[in-house]
Scaffold this active site. Structure first.
Site, PDB file in Angstrom:
ATOM      1  N   ARG A  32       0.836  -1.197   0.000  1.00  0.00           N
ATOM      2  CA  ARG A  32       0.000   0.000   0.000  1.00  0.00           C
ATOM      3  C   ARG A  32       0.872   1.249   0.000  1.00  0.00           C
ATOM      4  O   ARG A  32       1.966   1.271   0.582  1.00  0.00           O
ATOM      5  CB  ARG A  32      -0.914   0.026   1.219  1.00  0.00           C
ATOM      6  CG  ARG A  32      -1.936  -1.090   1.238  1.00  0.00           C
ATOM      7  CD  ARG A  32      -2.867  -0.977   2.423  1.00  0.00           C
ATOM      8  NE  ARG A  32      -2.138  -0.938   3.681  1.00  0.00           N
ATOM      9  CZ  ARG A  32      -2.475  -0.178   4.717  1.00  0.00           C
ATOM     10  NH1 ARG A  32      -3.534   0.610   4.640  1.00  0.00           N
ATOM     11  NH2 ARG A  32      -1.772  -0.217   5.825  1.00  0.00           N
ATOM     12  N   SER A  36       6.909  -5.489   6.936  1.00  0.00           N
ATOM     13  CA  SER A  36       6.428  -6.542   7.845  1.00  0.00           C
ATOM     14  C   SER A  36       7.132  -7.877   7.623  1.00  0.00           C
ATOM     15  O   SER A  36       6.503  -8.907   7.342  1.00  0.00           O
ATOM     16  CB  SER A  36       4.910  -6.693   7.701  1.00  0.00           C
ATOM     17  OG  SER A  36       4.263  -5.495   8.004  1.00  0.00           O
ATOM     18  N   ASP A  42       3.844  -3.071  12.455  1.00  0.00           N
ATOM     19  CA  ASP A  42       2.423  -2.772  12.601  1.00  0.00           C
ATOM     20  C   ASP A  42       2.064  -2.233  13.991  1.00  0.00           C
ATOM     21  O   ASP A  42       1.320  -1.254  14.118  1.00  0.00           O
ATOM     22  CB  ASP A  42       1.579  -4.025  12.335  1.00  0.00           C
ATOM     23  CG  ASP A  42       1.692  -4.511  10.903  1.00  0.00           C
ATOM     24  OD1 ASP A  42       2.499  -3.944  10.154  1.00  0.00           O
ATOM     25  OD2 ASP A  42       0.972  -5.445  10.527  1.00  0.00           O
TER      26      ASP A  42
END
Length: 508
Positions: free
Chosen positions: A108, A175, A228
């Protein structure tokens, strides 16, 4: 009555008795099978029980493991990783910031405009798939694709052109397992999730991205490398200054919190401008003998790709809850024929996802139609009686309740370690200088589908936190639902760490 008539009568009576005996026998066997099911379910419920006394033991164990993980490398199942983040967003940030989130087969790109006074004036996001060939290519090809995508995103903006993003700060959520070396640098330890770009391992991922941005003519600065949970903490702190910890509870799970720098004993000489630093707990690997582990958990762990690791995660996260329920159903199907013929789908790992489990659990129709539909379409179990559907809901409830209450215990463990649970801890949870000893307000940011989308899970978690803390302390602890810490939070951390000429976290 003649002999023939008498014989017929006796024969009919005998046949009736025989039929009755068969029917009674069937009923007795059916009842025995049903009671085997009930007994197996009772045993599971007892093994998975989370009374408040046990939860408080988990709280204590979590706090002890946190201490050990901060004292030495490898001293605990909890890694307690230094993030080098000491300057969380406080709501005063102004300007336009970007973020990239690379964490799977899609990534994203985000742009946010902050207006001070804890306000977000604008927020744009674009999702793009990563071509499969790039997942096994070279680091240069991979990051060139990421940089080109960011450039195209910038060019599509109506209010910003390339010349206007010169010097803009970028937050980068990556991540994958990374050893962080500063707030804006870290080396890749290994790939997961199907990626295998060999020349990337042990390279600084931020440097690779920065070089790709330069090759594509983008003069942007990667100001923060985050995961995150740290991103969720950043969003929480931006919106509310009393936010001191964050938990992500979705497909996977993790937690982080704000720790005193002098408490990180394994990093002797750790200096921060603020006196604190965010610690990434990697709490999915937490373990304690006080956790209510069942035979189903043991089997799931033994058959997993990482036996004896991530024990806490396997009891609380969305990756595993549905499969625990499937395992219980499979065991019951072996004990009895209440599900009919044994389905091959029922014996297949992860055939029942956690979202489907939640849909069964939250089915409020009188005849539990959704439960019947999911059993039929997903597990190939047909014509299930209502009383058996009710058992399915009960199994889902046991698994969900245990998971939510263990997450609550983990959260209170963090509060205990930081002295915010009302028991004192290392630092008093009460406001200094106030004679009445008034408790400090404490906010925990919570993100992830299990909490945001699964109402029963959220209610169980909130109730358990209040139950563990007690009625005197509970009102001072607030769990706040967050969204998109991995994106918005990364951009906010870019803002709060913008244009720094020196590191504010140093290890001497």
């Amino acid at each position: 009555m003649g002999r023939l008539g008498l014989g017929i009568a006796v024969g009919c009576a005998a046949a009736s008795c025989a039929i009755a005996a068969v029917m009674v026998g069937r009923r007795v066997r059916s009842r025995k099978r049903w009671w085997r099911v009930v007994r197996a379910l009772d045993e599971f419920e007892e093994a998975a029980a989370t009374p408040v006394g046990r939860l408080r033991q988990v709280v204590d164990a979590m706090a002890v493991e946190m201490h050990a993980g901060l004292a030495s490398e490898g001293g605990s199942k909890l890694k307690m990783l230094l993030t080098f983040v000491d300057n969380l967003p406080d709501g005063s940030e102004n300007g336009i910031y970007y973020a990239l989130h690379v964490g799977g087969t899609n990534f994203r790109i985000l742009r946010i405009q902050l207006g001070g006074q804890r306000s977000i004036l604008g927020h744009d996001v674009e999702r793009k798939p990563i071509p499969q060939l790039l997942m096994t290519s070279t680091s240069e090809e991979f990051f060139d694709f990421i940089a080109l995508s960011l450039k195209e995103f910038v060019e599509k903006g109506n209010d910003l052109q390339l010349a206007q993003v010169r010097g803009k700060d970028l937050g980068f959520t990556f991540s994958f397992p990374v050893k962080q070396t500063s707030v804006s640098s870290g080396t890749l330890i290994k790939w997961t999730k199907g990626f295998a770009i060999e020349d990337m391992v042990e390279k600084d991922v931020v440097q690779c991205l920065q070089e790709a941005l330069s090759r594509r003519g983008l003069d942007m600065n990667v100001a923060a490398l985050v995961n995150d949970s740290v991103g969720t903490l950043a969003v929480g702190h931006f919106l509310d200054k009393d936010t001191v910890a964050a938990v992500v509870i979705g497909t996977g799970t993790n937690a982080c919190y704000l720790e005193r720098a002098d408490a990180v004993i394994k990093c002797q000489g750790l200096l921060t401008t603020s006196g604190g630093v965010v610690i990434n707990m990697e709490w999915g690997n937490f373990w304690s003998s006080h956790l209510p582990r069942t035979s189903y958990d043991i089997d799931l762990d033994a058959e997993s790709q990482n036996p004896n690791e991530q024990g806490f995660e396997k009891m609380i996260s969305g990756m595993y809850l549905g499969d625990i329920v499937r395992r219980v159903i499979f065991r019951l199907s072996l004990e009895s024929d209440i599900f009919g013929a044994l389905s091959s789908k029922l014996s297949t790992r992860f055939n029942l996802s956690t979202p489907l489990m939640a849909a069964m659990h939250e089915d409020d129709s009188p005849d539990l139609k959704e439960v019947a539909k999911i059993l039929e379409e997903t597990l190939d179990i047909h014509d299930v009686p209502l009383k058996v559907r009710k058992i399915m809901v009960r199994i889902c409830d046991v698994v969900t309740r245990r998971a939510a209450r263990l997450v609550a215990a983990g959260i209170v463990g963090i509060l205990k370690k930081t002295g915010r649970d009302g028991t004192g801890g290392i630092t008093s949870g009460r406001v200094k200088g106030v004679k009445s000893g008034k408790m400090r307000r404490t906010v925990v940011a919570v993100e992830g589908g299990l909490y945001t989308s699964y109402t029963i899970f959220r209610e169980y978690l909130n109730e358990a936190v209040a139950e563990i803390l007690g009625e005197e302390i509970a009102p001072y602890v607030i769990l706040k639902m967050m969204e998109d810490g991995s994106g918005i939070g990364a951009a906010m951390l870019a803002a709060s760490n913008s244009a720094r000429s020196v590191d504010t976290v140093q290890v001497l």
